[in-house]
Scaffold this active site. Structure first.
Site, PDB file in Angstrom:
ATOM      1  N   ARG A   5      19.429  -9.877  40.624  1.00 51.43           N
ATOM      2  CA  ARG A   5      20.238  -8.752  40.642  1.00 51.43           C
ATOM      3  C   ARG A   5      20.309  -7.960  42.207  1.00 51.43           C
ATOM      4  O   ARG A   5      19.268  -7.724  42.405  1.00 51.43           O
ATOM      5  CB  ARG A   5      20.131  -7.597  39.805  1.00 51.43           C
ATOM      6  CG  ARG A   5      21.083  -6.627  39.865  1.00 51.43           C
ATOM      7  CD  ARG A   5      22.542  -6.713  39.364  1.00 51.43           C
ATOM      8  NE  ARG A   5      23.309  -5.814  39.351  1.00 51.43           N
ATOM      9  CZ  ARG A   5      24.459  -5.753  39.202  1.00 51.43           C
ATOM     10  NH1 ARG A   5      25.369  -7.019  39.230  1.00 51.43           N
ATOM     11  NH2 ARG A   5      25.440  -4.453  39.108  1.00 51.43           N
ATOM     12  N   GLN A  44      16.236   0.225  31.667  1.00 45.40           N
ATOM     13  CA  GLN A  44      16.667   1.166  32.756  1.00 45.40           C
ATOM     14  C   GLN A  44      16.864   0.188  34.019  1.00 45.40           C
ATOM     15  O   GLN A  44      17.863   0.437  34.882  1.00 45.40           O
ATOM     16  CB  GLN A  44      15.810   2.192  32.969  1.00 45.40           C
ATOM     17  CG  GLN A  44      15.936   3.336  34.081  1.00 45.40           C
ATOM     18  CD  GLN A  44      17.425   4.134  33.605  1.00 45.40           C
ATOM     19  OE1 GLN A  44      17.665   4.099  32.557  1.00 45.40           O
ATOM     20  NE2 GLN A  44      17.933   4.523  34.677  1.00 45.40           N
ATOM     21  N   ARG A  54      -4.363  -4.334  12.290  1.00 42.03           N
ATOM     22  CA  ARG A  54      -3.941  -3.426  13.547  1.00 42.03           C
ATOM     23  C   ARG A  54      -4.112  -4.289  14.688  1.00 42.03           C
ATOM     24  O   ARG A  54      -3.418  -4.039  15.943  1.00 42.03           O
ATOM     25  CB  ARG A  54      -4.684  -2.095  13.785  1.00 42.03           C
ATOM     26  CG  ARG A  54      -4.109  -1.325  12.612  1.00 42.03           C
ATOM     27  CD  ARG A  54      -5.111   0.034  12.410  1.00 42.03           C
ATOM     28  NE  ARG A  54      -4.584   0.706  11.103  1.00 42.03           N
ATOM     29  CZ  ARG A  54      -5.264   1.765  10.375  1.00 42.03           C
ATOM     30  NH1 ARG A  54      -6.451   1.950  10.695  1.00 42.03           N
ATOM     31  NH2 ARG A  54      -4.732   2.381   9.300  1.00 42.03           N
ATOM     32  N   LEU A  85       0.792  -1.169   0.041  1.00 43.22           N
ATOM     33  CA  LEU A  85       0.207   0.070  -0.026  1.00 43.22           C
ATOM     34  C   LEU A  85       0.998   1.161   0.049  1.00 43.22           C
ATOM     35  O   LEU A  85       0.609   2.075  -0.688  1.00 43.22           O
ATOM     36  CB  LEU A  85      -0.945  -0.086   1.119  1.00 43.22           C
ATOM     37  CG  LEU A  85      -1.619   1.502   1.762  1.00 43.22           C
ATOM     38  CD1 LEU A  85      -2.653   1.523   0.374  1.00 43.22           C
ATOM     39  CD2 LEU A  85      -2.567   1.203   3.133  1.00 43.22           C
ATOM     40  N   GLU A  91       1.138  -0.066   9.787  1.00 44.04           N
ATOM     41  CA  GLU A  91      -0.211  -0.162   9.826  1.00 44.04           C
ATOM     42  C   GLU A  91      -0.730   1.100  10.396  1.00 44.04           C
ATOM     43  O   GLU A  91      -1.928   0.740  10.990  1.00 44.04           O
ATOM     44  CB  GLU A  91      -0.587  -1.649  10.733  1.00 44.04           C
ATOM     45  CG  GLU A  91       0.086  -2.908   9.830  1.00 44.04           C
ATOM     46  CD  GLU A  91      -0.628  -4.114   9.871  1.00 44.04           C
ATOM     47  OE1 GLU A  91      -1.770  -4.029  10.185  1.00 44.04           O
ATOM     48  OE2 GLU A  91       0.039  -5.032   9.435  1.00 44.04           O
ATOM     49  N   PRO A 117       6.297   6.289  -1.774  1.00 41.37           N
ATOM     50  CA  PRO A 117       7.084   7.264  -1.240  1.00 41.37           C
ATOM     51  C   PRO A 117       6.380   8.539  -0.840  1.00 41.37           C
ATOM     52  O   PRO A 117       6.982   9.259   0.364  1.00 41.37           O
ATOM     53  CB  PRO A 117       8.203   7.608  -2.596  1.00 41.37           C
ATOM     54  CG  PRO A 117       8.142   6.246  -3.115  1.00 41.37           C
ATOM     55  CD  PRO A 117       6.696   5.819  -3.044  1.00 41.37           C
TER      56      PRO A 117
END
Ligand code: CAA
Length: 394
Positions: A268, A336, A243, A125, A363, A128
């Site tokens: 951790r 993070q 979608r 679809l 989309e 440019p």
């Protein structure tokens, strides 16, 4: 209202999780780094039935509901979003578009190949100068004798280099604007189809994204889908379902970011205890968990509306918009949580962060999803709080 999945849906979810964690995860970093197309993995996905999940068994598909497809997309997207976008385009744009609007001959000829993964399809679809403004099609298909002559350029085409079947949107009657647009099935080996170089992308790097040029390509008349002038509506209706697939992909990215962060935060240690015991990290995980639940409700509800033949245009845009924003936000947070480790490839979260960005773009960008939602509100097609049987007005 029920939030329970059926036995079949649970089985699909488990199979997809198993495949993603055990087959896709081991080579995903290398494929991403080298931009290597997942040939073997896609072959296996075809064999397992992930490439034509909703296609009717009559045409070789799994005959499953949208909800099962969403669950599989979500699990696969926790690990490999190149594989999940290939899967999404094939399932919800190409197979669904052909099965819903194609002729019996088109369905019998193409769906078995697409559903098995023998062929992969692409949805052509964008151009440019026609991205968000999809009516501005410069590609033309001029009617001649027993065929159309196709000329033009398509951009950012997922599966562009590997697909054997292109669904190409083209302007047939320029004087009619969007009502003069048609969509055609074009076999990739037809003379005049030229595939450009593979794009070097920020994320989903092992999926193949290409520019495709069509130079005097002869397309048989029987390859047009639907009535003359149906092409723009075909694209819009197909994208509404597509979608939901991308929303599920975004949900998977957010979920994968959360799962990796939780495992890391439990393991951790800093300042004498696991970092999850520090409120700064625990609150990040709380926010992730909450947003993922909210996204999940929107995505599953959009799938449910589609499965129950109710209007899902606005719901799918809401699901994609919300889930993609959550994927972006929480994949950044996952990096993070991981600190320095998050910044290196080995820990997977930096890849999810790079992959998340495209879910806000393809989309239909987040801005276009707001346009769709706002226009549906104007038309009165919006959600209303009800105590009755349905919370959607159509
Ligand atoms: N279902 C059916 N018909 C629809 C529709 C829908 N969901 N949405 C619009 N239409 C119809 C309208 O009714 C109208 O028809 P009539 O004139 O006959 O009444 C026609 O389409 C034009 O509608 P609009 O006037 O609303 O069109 P617009 O120019 O304002 O654009 C838009 C609407 C929603 C912004 C649309 O252009 C759009 O969705 N743009 C984004 C394009 C997009 O999502 N591109 C993704 C590329 S594919 C991809 O990314 C795949 C991949 O590789 C991963």
């Amino acid at each position: 209202m029920t939030f329970e999945l059926t036995e079949e849906q649970l089985a699909v979810q488990e199979a997809a999780r198993d495949f993603a964690q055990n087959v896709l995860r081991p080579g995903v970093i290398e494929r991403d780094t080298k931009m290597e197309y997942p040939t073997e993995q896609i072959r296996q996905m075809g064999e397992l039935g992930f490439l034509g999940m909703m296609v009717s068994p009559e045409y070789g598909g799994g005959g499953m509901d949208t909800m099962s497809y969403v669950l599989a997309m979500e699990e696969i997207s926790k690990v490999d979003n190149s594989c999940s976008v290939i899967m999404s385009v094939n399932n919800s744009l190409v197979c669904w578009g052909i099965e819903t609007f194609g002729t019996e001959q088109q369905k019998a000829k193409y769906l078995p190949k697409l559903a098995s993964g023998e062929w992969i399809g692409s949805f052509c679809l964008s151009e440019p100068e026609a991205g968000s403004d999809a009516t501005m099609q410069r590609t033309t298909a001029i009617e001649k004798d027993d065929h159309y002559l196709l000329n033009g350029t398509k951009n950012w085409i997922t599966n562009g280099g590997t697909s054997k079947l292109h669904l190409v949107v083209a302007q047939t009657h320029p004087e009619l604007g969007h009502r003069g647009i048609n969509v055609f099935i074009v076999e990739a080996d037809t003379a005049g189809v030229v595939i450009g170089a593979k794009e070097d992308k920020l994320g989903i790097r092992s999926s193949d994204t290409h520019t495709i040029m069509y130079n005097d390509v002869k397309v048989p008349k029987e390859n047009r889908i639907g009535e003359d002038g149906f092409g723009f509506k075909f694209a819009m209706k197909t994208l509404s379902g597509g979608r939901i697939g991308i929303a599920a992909q975004a949900l998977g990215i957010a979920g994968g970011s959360y799962e990796l962060s939780l495992a890391y935060a439990e393991e951790r240690k800093a300042f004498g205890k696991a970092i999850i015991k520090h409120q700064a990290i625990a609150f990040k995980l709380a926010n992730m968990a909450m947003d993922i639940e909210a996204a999940k409700l929107l995505v599953y509800r959009a799938a449910w509306l589609k499965d129950n033949n109710m209007d899902y245009t606005s719901a799918s845009s809401m699901a994609k918009l919300y889930a993609s924003e959550a994927a972006m936000k929480h994949s950044v947070e996952a990096v993070q949580v991981h600190g320095g480790y998050g910044f290196v490839k080995e820990y997977h979260v930096e890849r999810l962060m790079r992959d998340a960005k495209i879910t806000q773009i393809y989309e239909g960008t987040s801005e276009i999803q707001r346009v769709v939602i706002a226009r549906n509100i104007e038309k009165g097609h919006h959600y209303v709080p009800t105590l009755g049987k349905s919370a959607v007005s159509v």
